[in-house]
Design a protein around this motif. Structure first.
Motif, PDB file in Angstrom:
ATOM      1  N   PRO A  23     136.486 -58.947  73.039  1.00 36.57           N
ATOM      2  CA  PRO A  23     137.513 -58.252  72.263  1.00 36.57           C
ATOM      3  C   PRO A  23     137.920 -59.031  71.029  1.00 36.57           C
ATOM      4  O   PRO A  23     137.833 -60.255  70.990  1.00 36.57           O
ATOM      5  CB  PRO A  23     138.678 -58.127  73.245  1.00 36.57           C
ATOM      6  CG  PRO A  23     138.450 -59.177  74.252  1.00 36.57           C
ATOM      7  CD  PRO A  23     136.968 -59.351  74.361  1.00 36.57           C
ATOM      8  N   GLN A  24     138.361 -58.310  70.025  1.00 37.64           N
ATOM      9  CA  GLN A  24     138.888 -58.939  68.825  1.00 37.64           C
ATOM     10  C   GLN A  24     140.402 -59.028  68.878  1.00 37.64           C
ATOM     11  O   GLN A  24     141.026 -59.626  68.006  1.00 37.64           O
ATOM     12  CB  GLN A  24     138.437 -58.161  67.593  1.00 37.64           C
ATOM     13  CG  GLN A  24     136.940 -58.308  67.362  1.00 37.64           C
ATOM     14  CD  GLN A  24     136.499 -57.558  66.152  1.00 37.64           C
ATOM     15  OE1 GLN A  24     136.628 -56.344  66.100  1.00 37.64           O
ATOM     16  NE2 GLN A  24     135.993 -58.265  65.185  1.00 37.64           N
ATOM     17  N   ARG A  28     145.585 -47.129  70.092  1.00 31.57           N
ATOM     18  CA  ARG A  28     144.397 -46.316  70.335  1.00 31.57           C
ATOM     19  C   ARG A  28     144.333 -45.093  69.407  1.00 31.57           C
ATOM     20  O   ARG A  28     143.254 -44.561  69.145  1.00 31.57           O
ATOM     21  CB  ARG A  28     144.380 -45.860  71.794  1.00 31.57           C
ATOM     22  CG  ARG A  28     143.033 -45.381  72.283  1.00 31.57           C
ATOM     23  CD  ARG A  28     143.185 -44.535  73.526  1.00 31.57           C
ATOM     24  NE  ARG A  28     143.754 -45.273  74.659  1.00 31.57           N
ATOM     25  CZ  ARG A  28     143.033 -46.057  75.462  1.00 31.57           C
ATOM     26  NH1 ARG A  28     141.758 -46.233  75.244  1.00 31.57           N
ATOM     27  NH2 ARG A  28     143.605 -46.658  76.469  1.00 31.57           N
ATOM     28  N   VAL A  29     145.480 -44.656  68.940  1.00 28.69           N
ATOM     29  CA  VAL A  29     145.522 -43.494  68.045  1.00 28.69           C
ATOM     30  C   VAL A  29     144.784 -43.787  66.732  1.00 28.69           C
ATOM     31  O   VAL A  29     144.199 -42.892  66.127  1.00 28.69           O
ATOM     32  CB  VAL A  29     146.998 -43.115  67.749  1.00 28.69           C
ATOM     33  CG1 VAL A  29     147.080 -42.079  66.638  1.00 28.69           C
ATOM     34  CG2 VAL A  29     147.669 -42.603  69.014  1.00 28.69           C
ATOM     35  N   VAL A  81     140.244 -48.249  65.923  1.00 29.33           N
ATOM     36  CA  VAL A  81     140.474 -49.071  67.111  1.00 29.33           C
ATOM     37  C   VAL A  81     139.755 -48.454  68.302  1.00 29.33           C
ATOM     38  O   VAL A  81     139.902 -47.263  68.588  1.00 29.33           O
ATOM     39  CB  VAL A  81     141.986 -49.197  67.421  1.00 29.33           C
ATOM     40  CG1 VAL A  81     142.198 -49.881  68.769  1.00 29.33           C
ATOM     41  CG2 VAL A  81     142.695 -49.969  66.320  1.00 29.33           C
ATOM     42  N   ARG A  82     138.974 -49.275  68.967  1.00 28.79           N
ATOM     43  CA  ARG A  82     138.340 -48.839  70.203  1.00 28.79           C
ATOM     44  C   ARG A  82     138.896 -49.716  71.319  1.00 28.79           C
ATOM     45  O   ARG A  82     138.850 -50.942  71.227  1.00 28.79           O
ATOM     46  CB  ARG A  82     136.824 -49.014  70.121  1.00 28.79           C
ATOM     47  CG  ARG A  82     136.088 -48.413  71.291  1.00 28.79           C
ATOM     48  CD  ARG A  82     134.647 -48.139  70.948  1.00 28.79           C
ATOM     49  NE  ARG A  82     133.956 -49.351  70.543  1.00 28.79           N
ATOM     50  CZ  ARG A  82     133.021 -49.956  71.265  1.00 28.79           C
ATOM     51  NH1 ARG A  82     132.671 -49.457  72.427  1.00 28.79           N
ATOM     52  NH2 ARG A  82     132.426 -51.043  70.827  1.00 28.79           N
ATOM     53  N   ARG A 104     140.140 -54.257  74.305  1.00 29.73           N
ATOM     54  CA  ARG A 104     138.836 -54.464  73.727  1.00 29.73           C
ATOM     55  C   ARG A 104     138.783 -53.600  72.478  1.00 29.73           C
ATOM     56  O   ARG A 104     138.719 -52.389  72.544  1.00 29.73           O
ATOM     57  CB  ARG A 104     137.769 -54.040  74.739  1.00 29.73           C
ATOM     58  CG  ARG A 104     136.377 -54.552  74.439  1.00 29.73           C
ATOM     59  CD  ARG A 104     135.426 -54.020  75.481  1.00 29.73           C
ATOM     60  NE  ARG A 104     135.564 -54.688  76.769  1.00 29.73           N
ATOM     61  CZ  ARG A 104     134.845 -55.742  77.143  1.00 29.73           C
ATOM     62  NH1 ARG A 104     133.985 -56.256  76.314  1.00 29.73           N
ATOM     63  NH2 ARG A 104     134.999 -56.265  78.323  1.00 29.73           N
ATOM     64  N   ALA A 105     138.907 -54.204  71.371  1.00 26.76           N
ATOM     65  CA  ALA A 105     139.062 -53.419  70.150  1.00 26.76           C
ATOM     66  C   ALA A 105     137.980 -53.741  69.141  1.00 26.76           C
ATOM     67  O   ALA A 105     137.520 -54.856  69.028  1.00 26.76           O
ATOM     68  CB  ALA A 105     140.427 -53.682  69.537  1.00 26.76           C
TER      69      ALA A 105
END
Ligand SMILES: Nc1ncnc2c1ncn2[C@@H]1O[C@H](COP(=O)(O)OS(=O)(=O)O)[C@@H](OP(=O)(O)O)[C@H]1O
Length: 103
Positions: free
Chosen positions: A56-57, A76-77, A81-82, A13-14
């Motif tokens: 999510p994208q 994630r770093v 980005v979430r 889920r970004a």
């Protein structure tokens, strides 16, 4: 779609702060979003509003032990980005719960 995924599916889920259109390999997800919105724009709207429930994208799909966890952690770093904390397993386990659950 679920029938075509034989391995484990990881969903990401970004909130990618893209201002362009969604890449071709995310088109299935884009179609889901468009269906939900009743059609209209071809690009998924970008949000920088944290806390809102959105589809999510981007999703990560991979077989078991394929290294998807490592890919998720690398993505994630990035500050833009979430990602979900745990794997939601929407497509392989909880598809029947529907999109409202998936958000
Ligand atoms: N870059 C790279 N190169 C080689 N191997 C790698 C890489 N990244 C992750 N891994 C290995 O992938 C295994 C984890 O894969 P998954 O994240 O898909 O695991 S899981 O299915 O969710 O359990 C896991 O293997 P095992 O240590 O044997 O469990 C990781 O060590």
């Amino acid at each position: 779609m679920r029938d075509h995924v034989s391995g484990k599916v990881h969903a990401l889920r970004a909130e990618l702060r893209w201002n362009g259109t969604v890449p071709a390999h995310f088109s299935a997800l884009s179609e889901l979003q468009e269906t939900e919105n009743g059609g209209g724009e071809s690009a998924i709207p970008v949000s920088n509003t944290y806390g809102s429930k959105r589809l999510p994208q981007a999703i990560i799909i991979g077989v078991k032990k394929g290294g998807t966890r490592a890919l998720l952690e690398f993505l994630r770093v990035h500050p833009d980005v979430r990602a979900v904390g745990t794997e939601p397993h929407f497509f392989d386990r909880f598809y029947h719960k529907g999109l409202e659950w998936y958000r």
